[in-house]
Design a protein around this motif. Structure first.
Motif, mmCIF file in Angstrom:
data_model
loop_
_atom_site.group_PDB
_atom_site.id
_atom_site.type_symbol
_atom_site.label_atom_id
_atom_site.label_comp_id
_atom_site.label_asym_id
_atom_site.label_seq_id
_atom_site.Cartn_x
_atom_site.Cartn_y
_atom_site.Cartn_z
ATOM 1 N N SER A 3 0.774 8.115 -16.621
ATOM 2 C CA SER A 3 -0.297 7.152 -16.323
ATOM 3 C C SER A 3 0.136 5.752 -16.722
ATOM 4 O O SER A 3 -0.037 4.794 -15.983
ATOM 5 N N PHE A 4 0.700 5.672 -17.924
ATOM 6 C CA PHE A 4 1.037 4.349 -18.463
ATOM 7 C C PHE A 4 2.139 3.686 -17.641
ATOM 8 O O PHE A 4 2.024 2.517 -17.267
ATOM 9 N N TYR A 5 3.204 4.434 -17.366
ATOM 10 C CA TYR A 5 4.299 3.769 -16.641
ATOM 11 C C TYR A 5 3.955 3.551 -15.180
ATOM 12 O O TYR A 5 4.440 2.597 -14.572
ATOM 13 N N THR A 6 3.093 4.385 -14.604
ATOM 14 C CA THR A 6 2.697 4.164 -13.210
ATOM 15 C C THR A 6 1.844 2.894 -13.113
ATOM 16 O O THR A 6 2.069 2.045 -12.242
ATOM 17 N N ALA A 29 0.835 -1.210 0.000
ATOM 18 C CA ALA A 29 0.000 0.000 0.000
ATOM 19 C C ALA A 29 0.868 1.259 0.000
ATOM 20 O O ALA A 29 0.560 2.233 -0.697
ATOM 21 N N GLY A 30 1.943 1.221 0.763
ATOM 22 C CA GLY A 30 2.836 2.380 0.816
ATOM 23 C C GLY A 30 3.382 2.732 -0.559
ATOM 24 O O GLY A 30 3.370 3.902 -0.973
ATOM 25 N N ILE A 31 3.844 1.697 -1.281
ATOM 26 C CA ILE A 31 4.409 1.951 -2.625
ATOM 27 C C ILE A 31 3.315 2.446 -3.577
ATOM 28 O O ILE A 31 3.520 3.390 -4.358
ATOM 29 N N LEU A 32 2.163 1.799 -3.490
ATOM 30 C CA LEU A 32 1.063 2.189 -4.385
ATOM 31 C C LEU A 32 0.614 3.618 -4.097
ATOM 32 O O LEU A 32 0.402 4.419 -5.019
ATOM 33 N N ASN A 62 3.181 6.180 -5.426
ATOM 34 C CA ASN A 62 3.203 6.351 -6.880
ATOM 35 C C ASN A 62 1.883 6.861 -7.437
ATOM 36 O O ASN A 62 1.861 7.800 -8.244
ATOM 37 N N PHE A 63 0.779 6.233 -6.990
ATOM 38 C CA PHE A 63 -0.514 6.741 -7.462
ATOM 39 C C PHE A 63 -0.775 8.132 -6.886
ATOM 40 O O PHE A 63 -1.481 8.933 -7.494
ATOM 41 N N GLY A 64 -0.203 8.370 -5.702
ATOM 42 C CA GLY A 64 -0.362 9.697 -5.083
ATOM 43 C C GLY A 64 0.230 10.781 -5.964
ATOM 44 O O GLY A 64 -0.393 11.819 -6.205
ATOM 45 N N VAL A 65 1.437 10.527 -6.471
ATOM 46 C CA VAL A 65 2.078 11.516 -7.370
ATOM 47 C C VAL A 65 1.200 11.719 -8.602
ATOM 48 O O VAL A 65 0.907 12.857 -9.008
ATOM 49 N N LEU A 85 -0.816 15.231 -9.462
ATOM 50 C CA LEU A 85 -0.548 15.990 -10.694
ATOM 51 C C LEU A 85 -1.785 16.073 -11.576
ATOM 52 O O LEU A 85 -2.036 17.077 -12.234
ATOM 53 N N LYS A 86 -2.561 14.992 -11.556
ATOM 54 C CA LYS A 86 -3.669 14.902 -12.500
ATOM 55 C C LYS A 86 -4.960 15.515 -11.960
ATOM 56 O O LYS A 86 -5.727 16.092 -12.735
#
Lengths: 365, 509
Positions: free
Chosen positions: B125-128, B88-91, B94-97, B101-102
């Motif tokens: 979006s794609f690489y995340t 969850a921390g990693i997700l 990364n999704f947080g960034v 931004l979005k």
């Protein structure tokens, strides 16, 4: 990779390159007159011109080098194109002097009278640059005149012309005429462009008014041209203003004269009173406000030819071959003029230029 | 490419990495830190998660015989909790960034907070999504984390797919990237043809249509319903040609290196239902969301309990269908929101998800009606009806896409109905407004005809590809097709001054 596969790949590459080069040539669309005026200049034998002519459409409409040769014996080529803007004059002079060593340069000043927005249109650059053969000079001109981001359009003309070609019929006709033209060794009319009428009905772009004062841009470009000629060491230059129905304002004439004569060059204004000396009749000798028809062209050619021979020490010694060629061109051009004259009185209003006058001469034969 | 095949197999991935970093640096150097951050956190997080799993598995194995069942259960629970926390921390990071931004400005505008000048790094979006799929798969013990950080960076940044996907699974892409592929001339030929075909769709069809769509959608109030509907229909063609063309270019470039990227489109406008459409359109995003969102929601304790309660009250059928439909609706809302930071995209998701939900719930009833009307599934007219119906549903969704906001989308839809005059499409003004002179209209029709023919051919030959068949026909046919495609693009494509062929519609997402 096998040898057979390598051969196949090379064959495909060659095919692709050949088709590409053909299409790049086939799809170019500038203007018919410009194409021949510029391309045919490079067919002329090097150092065969006694007088060099540079300018815009006024030059090829108003002055005929073969007719001048017939009467006065000096050779010259109208290196000019429609809408040639003042900022390109330096490049045109450079190209001229790369191939010819004229004793006198005659420069028609119309290109300095445009508004800047008109002069800076991409089409002006494309007409000139895209019709130049590949050379270091061409690369230099692209480098000097075109923004870095747009240079690709000139290095690879397909980028511009793939979306600008007119249609298969027009492009095929153009290609066929160019192909035919490639068989001639020299230009027969030394660049001619006229309309067979005394008052053309063809819509002409007139968003700038000639009777307006010359702009600061125009004066600056004229100064640059004069300075460039000085820098190149050209001693004899006659700047001219070809006959126009609407003359330039007096202030503009004064400003132009000051710049030209201040640099030690000559200026001949053929508007106003001088037109009377030439004998031009406004009702019959123009095809529109800015260009003479063949009737006016004959008169102005005679006047300018005489002026040049009277005021400049032009020697007319040519090789036998050059004289033979020019005599042929003069006869040919005279025939062309003789054929166009009655059509002019009929107000046919057709465009005649190097590549479509052949049928007139053949008809006569 | 030459360098790739010249190097020994085990070093070939280095060429791909250099090309990927080089490509990103050329196109988006300013924001390269973001992709490197994602790669680093994905690498570090993956290694941490994988290490933790390996360590706890080993502990469990060591104590298998000595621990009681309670001790084992307690340990497992503890491990799962920790695993979830790490994952969850990693997700969230990364999704947080990505979300910040979005979506920050969308919420800021909605709730009156100050807007920020934010930007979206190329392909974020794609690489995340791709990277986070990798993390979830490690969590699920599908594989262990990649030990070489540079190899992982390659997986995250592989250049052909960075612009607009397809989103790949690590399990299918990693070995193709790292193992070094054998040189096969067939791949080169097919790759080149696919690239040309991609450019054909993108630059001849799609790019030509953009201006007209923009003109109408920006000033839709001034134009008739016919023109507004026309813009939506043209958008359907433009979007497909742009997105699928771009993906074809990506897949073609990958094929030059012997890498087979996942298929992203399977002729979506031939779909007979909206569910089928979403299995054929942007397939890799759908697959990602199905794998990492839909199933986890549908299989979650909450949904299982909900299903049980429904079963007790409404019976088996509702208990089976309703939770799945709700999970599907949630997934579609997320698909919608993924498309952009605007409430109209949420509406786009609700529309698609809602239609699927209703279709699933009423499937049995439709079956009965069909039976009563004696309509067979294989009936060609019925198939055509289904395709047109599906297209119209998709078209409604596109209004949310082309409109500036939700209200405009609704107004445009209404206008397309009450102000529709079919005869207008035969007038000159119609084509003047959409910015296509008659010559261009004929060209688009001709090229769309080619696209349709290829699509029909492909639909009828699902076990092969047209380019593979062309390459079987021999040198002359290969060359002919290549030259036709290549010079169609050179002569008819929309490029040059004032255009930007590198601008793909899905880049913005």
């Amino acid at each position: 990779m096998t040898k057979k596969r390598a051969v196949k790949l090379i064959a495909l590459f060659v095919m692709t390159a050949a088709i590409y080069l053909f299409l790049q040539w086939f799809l170019i669309r500038t203007s018919p007159t410009t194409e021949y005026h510029i391309k045919n200049f490079f067919k002329e034998p090097d150092n065969s011109m006694d007088v060099g002519f540079v300018g815009a459409s006024e030059m090829y409409a108003d002055y005929s080098p073969p007719l001048a040769y017939k009467k006065y014996g000096f050779t010259g080529y109208n290196f000019c194109f429609e809408g040639a803007p003042g900022q390109l004059y330096n490049a045109m002079i450079d190209v001229y002097l790369d191939h010819q060593s004229p004793q006198l340069m005659v420069i028609e000043i119309n290109g300095f009278l445009y508004k800047e927005w008109y002069a800076e249109r991409d089409a002006n650059y494309q007409r000139f640059i895209d019709n130049l053969p590949f050379s270091l000079r061409k690369l230099q001109i692209i480098h000097d005149y075109v923004d870095e981001d747009d240079r690709i359009n000139y290095y690879v003309p397909m980028v511009s012309y793939h979306s600008n070609w007119k249609g298969p019929v027009f492009q095929s006709g153009r290609a066929l005429a160019l192909f035919k033209n490639s068989f001639s060794d020299y230009s027969m009319t030394k660049s001619l462009g006229t309309r067979s009428t005394t008052e053309s009905q063809r819509a002409v772009l007139r968003r700038y008014k000639k009777k307006d004062q010359i702009t600061d841009w125009g004066l600056e470009e004229l100064r640059k041209t004069v300075a460039h000629c000085k820098e190149k060491g050209i001693e004899k230059i006659l700047f001219i203003r070809a006959p126009h129905k609407a003359p330039m304002p007096k202030k503009t004439v004064k400003q132009i004269r000051e710049i030209i004569e201040g640099a030690g060059y000559d200026f001949l204004n053929c508007e106003r009173k001088i037109s009377e000396e030439i004998g031009i009749d406004e009702s019959t000798d123009y095809y529109n406000d800015d260009h003479l028809n063949v009737l006016g062209c004959e008169k102005f050619t005679d006047y300018l030819g005489n002026y040049i021979m009277t005021n400049y020490d032009i020697t007319t010694d040519h090789s036998e071959k050059i004289d033979k060629e020019w005599e042929e061109c003069a006869d040919y051009t005279q025939k062309v003029f003789d054929e166009i004259k009655p059509l002019t009185f009929e107000n046919e209003d057709e465009l005649y230029y190097e590549m479509n006058v052949d049928r007139l001469v053949k008809k006569e034969d | 490419m030459v360098l790739y095949y010249l190097l020994p197999k085990k070093h070939r991935w280095c060429v791909l990495l250099a090309a990927s970093i080089g490509f990103y640096a050329i196109v988006c150097l300013k924001y390269i830190a973001f992709i490197i951050l994602t790669a680093m956190t994905t690498y570090g997080g993956g290694r941490w998660l994988s290490g933790y799993i390996e360590k706890t598995d080993a502990t469990l194995k060591e104590n298998k015989k000595t621990w009681t069942k309670e001790q084992k259960d307690s340990f497992k629970q503890n491990v799962t909790k920790h695993k979830k926390l790490i994952c969850a921390g990693i997700l969230i990071l990364n999704f947080g960034v990505l979300c910040f931004l979005k979506y920050y400005n969308m919420f800021a505008l909605t709730f009156g907070a100050p807007a920020l000048k934010l930007f979206l790094p190329l392909g974020i979006s794609f690489y995340t999504f791709q990277s986070m799929g990798y993390i979830i798969d490690i969590y699920r013990k599908k594989f262990t984390a990649e030990k070489n950080p540079l190899k992982l960076l390659l997986f995250v940044s592989f250049f052909p797919q960075i612009v607009q996907g397809p989103i790949s699974f690590y399990s299918s892409l990693a070995s193709q990237l790292y193992d070094g592929n054998d040189y096969d001339f067939k791949n080169i030929k097919e790759g080149v043809l696919l690239i040309c075909w991609g450019f054909f769709k993108k630059m001849i069809i799609a790019d030509r249509l953009v201006a007209g769509i923009t003109t109408i959608t920006e000033g839709y109030k001034e134009y008739s319903g016919t023109l507004v509907l026309g813009a939506a229909v043209i958008y359907a063609l433009q979007l497909y040609a742009d997105f699928s063309g771009g993906v074809d270019i990506s897949r073609g470039v990958s094929q030059l290196f012997g890498i087979d990227l996942a298929e992203n489109f399977r002729r979506p406008y031939f779909s007979r239902s909206i569910s089928e459409y979403w299995r054929r359109w942007h397939i890799t995003l759908g697959a990602w969301l199905k794998e990492y969102l839909f199933y986890p929601i549908a299989m979650s304790k909450l949904f299982m309990n909900f299903s049980k309660k429904l079963k007790a009250r409404f019976g088996m059928k509702i208990a089976k269908v309703l939770p799945v439909s709700i999970a599907s609706l949630i997934t579609f809302v997320i698909i919608g929101v993924w498309h952009g930071a605007n409430w109209k995209y949420a509406a786009f998701g609700v529309w698609n998800g809602g239609i699927i939900m209703i279709s699933t719930l009423l499937e049995e009833r439709f079956g009965i009606i069909k039976e009563k009307l004696k309509i067979k599934n294989e009936n060609k007219l019925f198939i055509a009806f289904q395709m047109i119906r599906t297209f119209l549903v998709v078209l409604v969704g596109y209004f949310f896409d082309i409109a500036a906001d939700f209200t405009s989308a609704m107004e445009m839809m209404a206008k397309s109905i009450y102000d529709l005059h079919i005869t207008e499409i035969f007038t000159r003004r119609f084509y003047e407004v959409i910015g296509l002179p008659i010559r261009e209209v004929l060209l688009v029709l001709l090229m769309t005809g080619v696209l349709l023919w290829v699509s029909i051919w492909q639909e009828r030959h699902k076990d092969t590809t047209l380019r593979a068949e062309i390459c079987k026909k021999g040198y002359a046919v290969e060359c002919l097709v290549f030259l036709l495609l290549f010079f169609s693009v050179v002569v008819f494509a929309s490029y040059g001054p004032g255009t930007d062929p590198a601008d793909f519609y899905y880049m913005q997402f």
